[in-house]
Enzyme design. Structure first.
Site, PDB file in Angstrom:
ATOM      1  N   TYR A  61       6.679   3.125  -0.429  1.00  9.21           N
ATOM      2  CA  TYR A  61       5.769   2.922   0.679  1.00  9.21           C
ATOM      3  C   TYR A  61       6.340   3.171   1.875  1.00  9.21           C
ATOM      4  O   TYR A  61       7.271   2.211   2.356  1.00  9.21           O
ATOM      5  CB  TYR A  61       5.215   1.548   0.455  1.00  9.21           C
ATOM      6  CG  TYR A  61       4.676   1.251  -0.740  1.00  9.21           C
ATOM      7  CD1 TYR A  61       3.939   2.330  -1.646  1.00  9.21           C
ATOM      8  CD2 TYR A  61       4.128   0.116  -1.114  1.00  9.21           C
ATOM      9  CE1 TYR A  61       3.088   2.214  -2.817  1.00  9.21           C
ATOM     10  CE2 TYR A  61       3.507  -0.111  -2.346  1.00  9.21           C
ATOM     11  CZ  TYR A  61       3.018   0.722  -3.315  1.00  9.21           C
ATOM     12  OH  TYR A  61       2.296   0.761  -4.315  1.00  9.21           O
ATOM     13  N   HIS A 130       7.019   3.333 -11.484  1.00 11.67           N
ATOM     14  CA  HIS A 130       5.836   3.407 -10.528  1.00 11.67           C
ATOM     15  C   HIS A 130       4.854   4.430 -11.408  1.00 11.67           C
ATOM     16  O   HIS A 130       3.845   4.550 -11.435  1.00 11.67           O
ATOM     17  CB  HIS A 130       6.380   3.970  -9.189  1.00 11.67           C
ATOM     18  CG  HIS A 130       5.218   3.524  -8.051  1.00 11.67           C
ATOM     19  ND1 HIS A 130       5.580   3.600  -6.842  1.00 11.67           N
ATOM     20  CD2 HIS A 130       3.891   3.336  -8.151  1.00 11.67           C
ATOM     21  CE1 HIS A 130       4.427   3.257  -6.004  1.00 11.67           C
ATOM     22  NE2 HIS A 130       3.314   3.088  -6.863  1.00 11.67           N
ATOM     23  N   SER A 209      -5.621  -1.670  -6.261  1.00 11.32           N
ATOM     24  CA  SER A 209      -6.764  -1.074  -5.533  1.00 11.32           C
ATOM     25  C   SER A 209      -8.198  -1.888  -6.096  1.00 11.32           C
ATOM     26  O   SER A 209      -9.041  -1.488  -6.598  1.00 11.32           O
ATOM     27  CB  SER A 209      -6.831   0.355  -5.691  1.00 11.32           C
ATOM     28  OG  SER A 209      -5.708   0.928  -5.142  1.00 11.32           O
ATOM     29  N   LEU A 211     -10.066  -3.645  -4.549  1.00  9.77           N
ATOM     30  CA  LEU A 211     -11.101  -3.221  -3.671  1.00  9.77           C
ATOM     31  C   LEU A 211     -11.570  -1.471  -3.588  1.00  9.77           C
ATOM     32  O   LEU A 211     -12.421  -1.580  -2.558  1.00  9.77           O
ATOM     33  CB  LEU A 211     -10.909  -3.908  -2.300  1.00  9.77           C
ATOM     34  CG  LEU A 211     -10.440  -5.286  -2.243  1.00  9.77           C
ATOM     35  CD1 LEU A 211     -10.117  -5.702  -1.036  1.00  9.77           C
ATOM     36  CD2 LEU A 211     -11.664  -6.183  -2.858  1.00  9.77           C
ATOM     37  N   GLY A 212     -11.347  -1.100  -4.411  1.00  7.87           N
ATOM     38  CA  GLY A 212     -11.362   0.491  -4.554  1.00  7.87           C
ATOM     39  C   GLY A 212     -10.754   1.089  -3.083  1.00  7.87           C
ATOM     40  O   GLY A 212     -11.730   1.964  -2.557  1.00  7.87           O
ATOM     41  N   ARG A 213      -9.652   0.659  -2.843  1.00 15.59           N
ATOM     42  CA  ARG A 213      -9.145   1.001  -1.480  1.00 15.59           C
ATOM     43  C   ARG A 213     -10.057   0.943  -0.307  1.00 15.59           C
ATOM     44  O   ARG A 213     -10.022   1.403   0.469  1.00 15.59           O
ATOM     45  CB  ARG A 213      -8.548   2.507  -1.595  1.00 15.59           C
ATOM     46  CG  ARG A 213      -7.875   2.785  -2.836  1.00 15.59           C
ATOM     47  CD  ARG A 213      -7.251   4.315  -2.657  1.00 15.59           C
ATOM     48  NE  ARG A 213      -6.249   4.416  -3.883  1.00 15.59           N
ATOM     49  CZ  ARG A 213      -5.052   4.754  -4.024  1.00 15.59           C
ATOM     50  NH1 ARG A 213      -4.459   4.353  -3.027  1.00 15.59           N
ATOM     51  NH2 ARG A 213      -4.376   4.929  -5.061  1.00 15.59           N
ATOM     52  N   GLY A 214     -10.674  -0.203  -0.509  1.00 17.45           N
ATOM     53  CA  GLY A 214     -11.436  -0.580   0.851  1.00 17.45           C
ATOM     54  C   GLY A 214     -13.070  -0.202   0.573  1.00 17.45           C
ATOM     55  O   GLY A 214     -13.742  -0.699   1.389  1.00 17.45           O
ATOM     56  N   PHE A 215     -13.169   0.774  -0.242  1.00 14.87           N
ATOM     57  CA  PHE A 215     -14.659   1.346  -0.260  1.00 14.87           C
ATOM     58  C   PHE A 215     -15.755   0.209  -0.614  1.00 14.87           C
ATOM     59  O   PHE A 215     -16.817   0.401  -0.100  1.00 14.87           O
ATOM     60  CB  PHE A 215     -14.584   2.627  -1.312  1.00 14.87           C
ATOM     61  CG  PHE A 215     -15.844   3.378  -1.169  1.00 14.87           C
ATOM     62  CD1 PHE A 215     -15.991   4.333   0.099  1.00 14.87           C
ATOM     63  CD2 PHE A 215     -16.732   3.418  -2.060  1.00 14.87           C
ATOM     64  CE1 PHE A 215     -17.287   5.125  -0.003  1.00 14.87           C
ATOM     65  CE2 PHE A 215     -17.930   4.110  -1.993  1.00 14.87           C
ATOM     66  CZ  PHE A 215     -18.024   5.010  -0.798  1.00 14.87           C
TER      67      PHE A 215
END
Ligand SMILES: NC(=O)c1ccc[n+]([C@@H]2O[C@H](COP(=O)([O-])OP(=O)(O)OC[C@H]3O[C@@H](n4cnc5c(N)ncnc54)[C@H](OP(=O)(O)O)[C@@H]3O)[C@@H](O)[C@H]2O)c1
Length: 337
Positions: A61, A130, A209, A211-215
């Site tokens: 990252y 990873h 993820s 939150l679906g990467r925020g979507f």
């Protein structure tokens, strides 16, 4: 929903107790647009105060930036923080888009030392592989990881994006405390083999993820409205026609949220917890945020329980999503399942 201190659960059969929601730190360094670093660091402190103890980073990252960023916070709270980091995604200074996958023992031995140095700590609590390189026998990689436990550099082992069969094979070499893979209302491929294997072995599942990467929160409607270097611009389900179709699938989540006086993010997080109950395993989702307000919103989700009718309304969503969750699915468990 108002905020509460999070309850704790155990990570795997012999792992540490952690708050039932962790914090993903990835976006603080890369992938999701510009970051206000002061606010991001304040979010780490707020998380700990709310009962979040599992903090998730990786050497990849920001090519080491994220480990360096959270290092001072980890050291200042070393007895309370359960520190998780990862190796395997090789980056190159001269090509920011390059991603190699390295699972060979020599690489693992050098990667752990580099992570310890950047973090400024003596030991990593959970050390994940990873991504899996199928060209390297899994027993060799997990064997090298087990040696790090014996050497006192790592306390517990984790894997990311492995299939159920790979998880079983790894567990036979050394106990695995956590499996971290994408799992949300929008991404349920892990339920075919990885989730049942984790449940059977007593491995905790750490949904990334969630939150679906925020979507799923409605914070963006299509990749085209994101910053030019935002990683989501390249991901199939957020682009063009796919995004437009997928936006309609967020509607039932919003509807439930409105009826319950909650937010879409909270409904998405509650769904992960209740889905894990169906499979009979422990989950510690790690929603990523760089903002204290969202941290408070997300941790408050631990108190939300969806009804059977609400769960039924969310059930068809994953089967209707347009586009894969990565451009190249061969690096995911679904690509090998
Ligand atoms: N093992 C792996 O291969 C892998 C892959 C991806 C991620 N991860 C880990 O998993 C963590 C979480 O995944 P993720 O960050 O990809 O996705 P996520 O948690 O599903 O979503 C994060 C995004 O949602 C936004 N957000 C967070 N809370 C919100 C809220 N309440 N309302 C509206 N928007 C909200 C964040 O923006 P703000 O930051 O601006 O709030 C960010 O853009 C990462 O940080 C990383 O540690 C692991």
């Amino acid at each position: 929903m108002t905020n509460t201190i999070l309850p704790t659960v155990r990570l795997g059969n012999d792992g540490p107790a952690v708050g039932v929601q962790g914090l993903g730190c990835m976006g603080m360094s890369e992938f999701y647009g510009p970051t206000d670093t002061v606010e991001a660091l304040a979010t780490l402190d707020a998380a700990l105060e709310a009962g979040v103890t599992l903090f998730d980073t990786a050497d990849a990252y920001g090519s080491g930036h994220n480990e360096e960023l959270i290092g001072p916070f980890v050291r200042a709270n070393r007895d309370r923080v359960v520190l998780a980091t990862k190796f395997a995604l090789e980056r190159r200074a001269d090509d920011p888009t390059y991603r190699g996958i390295r699972n060979d023992p020599a690489y693992i031995r050098s990667a752990v030392d580099a992570s310890l140095r950047r973090l400024g700590v003596d030991v990593i609590d959970v050390y994940y592989m990873h991504r899996r390189d199928p060209a390297v026998p899994l027993a060799e990689s997990v064997g090298a990881m087990a040696e790090l436990v014996a050497a006192g550099k790592v306390r517990h082992l984790g894997l990311s994006e492995v299939t159920g069969a790979e998880l079983r094979e790894a567990y036979a070499v050394h106990p695995i405390a956590a499996l971290q893979s994408e799992w949300s209302v929008f991404a349920r491929d892990v339920e075919s083999s990885a989730v049942p294997a984790a449940a059977e072995l007593g491995v905790a599942f750490v949904p990334y993820s969630p939150l679906g990467r925020g979507f799923l929160t409605g914070s963006f409607a299509a990749a085209e409205e994101l910053a030019a270097d935002d990683f989501r611009r390249s991901q199939p389900r957020f682009r063009g026609e796919n995004a437009a179709a997928n936006l309609a699938l967020v509607e039932p989540i919003r509807k439930i949220a409105a009826a319950r006086g909650a937010t879409a993010a909270q409904v998405a997080l509650a769904w992960v917890h209740q889905r894990a109950e169906v499979h009979g395993l422990t989950v510690v989702p790690i929603p990523g945020t760089r903002k204290r307000t969202r941290l408070a919103e997300n941790t408050a989700a631990a108190a939300l329980r969806l009804t059977a009718e609400e769960l039924a309304a969310l059930e068809p969503i994953a089967g209707q999503v347009a586009g894969d969750r990565y451009t190249d699915m061969t690096f995911t468990s679904a690509g090998r399942d």
